[in-house]
Enzyme design. Structure first.
Site, PDB file in Angstrom:
ATOM      1  N   THR A 193      13.330 -25.778  10.172  1.00  0.00           N
ATOM      2  CA  THR A 193      11.875 -25.856  10.176  1.00  0.00           C
ATOM      3  C   THR A 193      11.282 -24.939  11.253  1.00  0.00           C
ATOM      4  O   THR A 193      11.809 -24.843  12.350  1.00  0.00           O
ATOM      5  CB  THR A 193      11.452 -27.303  10.477  1.00  0.00           C
ATOM      6  N   GLY A 223      10.350 -34.649   4.228  1.00  0.00           N
ATOM      7  CA  GLY A 223      10.830 -34.830   5.593  1.00  0.00           C
ATOM      8  C   GLY A 223       9.704 -35.059   6.578  1.00  0.00           C
ATOM      9  O   GLY A 223       8.592 -35.454   6.217  1.00  0.00           O
ATOM     10  N   ASP A 224       9.978 -34.772   7.824  1.00  0.00           N
ATOM     11  CA  ASP A 224       9.018 -35.046   8.892  1.00  0.00           C
ATOM     12  C   ASP A 224       7.986 -33.946   9.081  1.00  0.00           C
ATOM     13  O   ASP A 224       6.934 -34.181   9.674  1.00  0.00           O
ATOM     14  CB  ASP A 224       9.765 -35.211  10.215  1.00  0.00           C
TER      15      ASP A 224
END
Length: 333
Positions: A193, A223-224
């Site tokens: 990321t 995801g986050d």
């Protein structure tokens, strides 16, 4: 570049949110390192930009925007857009490794100095999810759009449809299907990321985060990176933080929000990043099998960064110098 070795053989066992104190008082790990201390104890003001991983072209793109006197928000958008368009990066934007069904799906968010936030999750066929996220923030009453709804909105806003699956990523997916072994790898291509934080000449802070997520994830996985407080959080009075690595673990500890709140309580960015990693380690017996890294900046322009395993790094552009800095880490061998 090595990038998605950042996440390896993880077990999605249930984790709670740790509320206790740090567990970093380990015999094999010093709480601070001389290299990291030099980075955050001698701030030189702003403007500045810092990002996860070795992404000098991206931080340069953001820095160029800051030098023109534009906002931190404009800077992080442009910096993230550069990496989204990089076909050689298989973890962000076009060329990202697909899910198990062969679809490249993107998550991204952006947050400005006023606390405004926009995000897209499970977005397909659009080159720049970070810019779509900004449109969500500025042009809609919502903060997150998902899937086909996000795609339709992007088209309405003038974004063009594009095939995000490059031949290289397709070939690797076809090869993966021969065994279909789901095995996230720590620090794959020394990348993952892209999280970016910027401070403009007025001292305002903004952040962006963009990713194609875990390679060969289950269809629909988010995801986050696009979730406020996890992959990214900005509080202009205090500072900002962003994460990279196994998103499931960052989500369970709301890592970026935690870091900002720890800075609010008086911790330095470095201390806050180390505490956030400690929370993850304390609650997960499987931490040796996955990677998480954080980077943070406070209102003074001080930065901090820390990870579970060796291999994480940050890129900082400041006062005309664009450099990649290896991060200290918890798991010493």
């Amino acid at each position: 570049m090595k990038r998605r070795k950042f996440i390896q053989n993880f077990s999605l066992s249930t984790l709670g949110i740790a509320v206790g104190s740090t567990v970093l008082a380990s015999e094999k790990n010093n709480y601070k390192t001389e290299a990291n201390t030099a980075e955050f104890e001698n701030p030189e003001g702003y403007p500045m930009v810092v990002a996860t991983w070795d992404v000098k072209a991206s931080t340069e793109a953001a820095w160029d925007v800051l030098l023109k006197g534009s906002s931190a928000l404009d800077a992080v958008e442009q910096g993230c857009r550069y990496e989204e368009a990089n076909v050689d990066d298989q973890t962000v934007g076009i060329g990202g490794l697909p899910d198990r069904n062969g679809n490249v799906t993107l998550d991204a968010c952006i947050m400005d100095s006023k606390g405004n936030y926009g995000a897209v999750v499970y977005l397909q066929n659009i080159l720049h999810p970070i810019s779509v996220a900004r449109k969500v923030m500025e042009e809609t009453p919502h903060v997150i759009l998902a899937g086909k709804g996000a795609e339709a909105f992007a088209i309405e806003q003038g974004f063009e449809l594009i095939d995000l699956l490059t031949e290289k990523s397709k070939e690797e997916w076809v090869e993966w299907k021969k065994t279909s072994e789901y095995k996230p790898i720590i620090n794959m291509e020394n990348h993952d990321t892209i999280g970016m934080l910027a401070i403009d000449k007025n001292g305002n802070i903004a952040g962006g985060c963009t990713t194609s997520g875990l390679a060969y994830k289950m269809a629909g996985r988010v995801g986050d990176s696009a979730i406020i407080g996890s992959g990214l959080y900005i509080d202009n009075e205090i500072g900002g933080a962003t994460a990279s690595g196994l998103g499931e673990e960052v989500l369970k500890t709301v890592g970026s929000f935690l870091i900002v709140e720890l800075m609010r309580q008086g911790k330095s960015p470095q201390e806050a990043c180390e505490e956030a990693i400690a929370r993850i380690i304390k609650k997960s017996p499987d931490y040796k099998d996955f990677q998480v890294g954080f980077v943070a900046v406070n209102k003074k322009g001080e930065i901090g960064y820390y990870s579970i395993h060796e291999g994480f790094s940050v890129t900082k552009y400041h006062q005309g110098t664009n450099k990649n800095i290896p991060s200290d880490y918890y798991e010493k061998k």
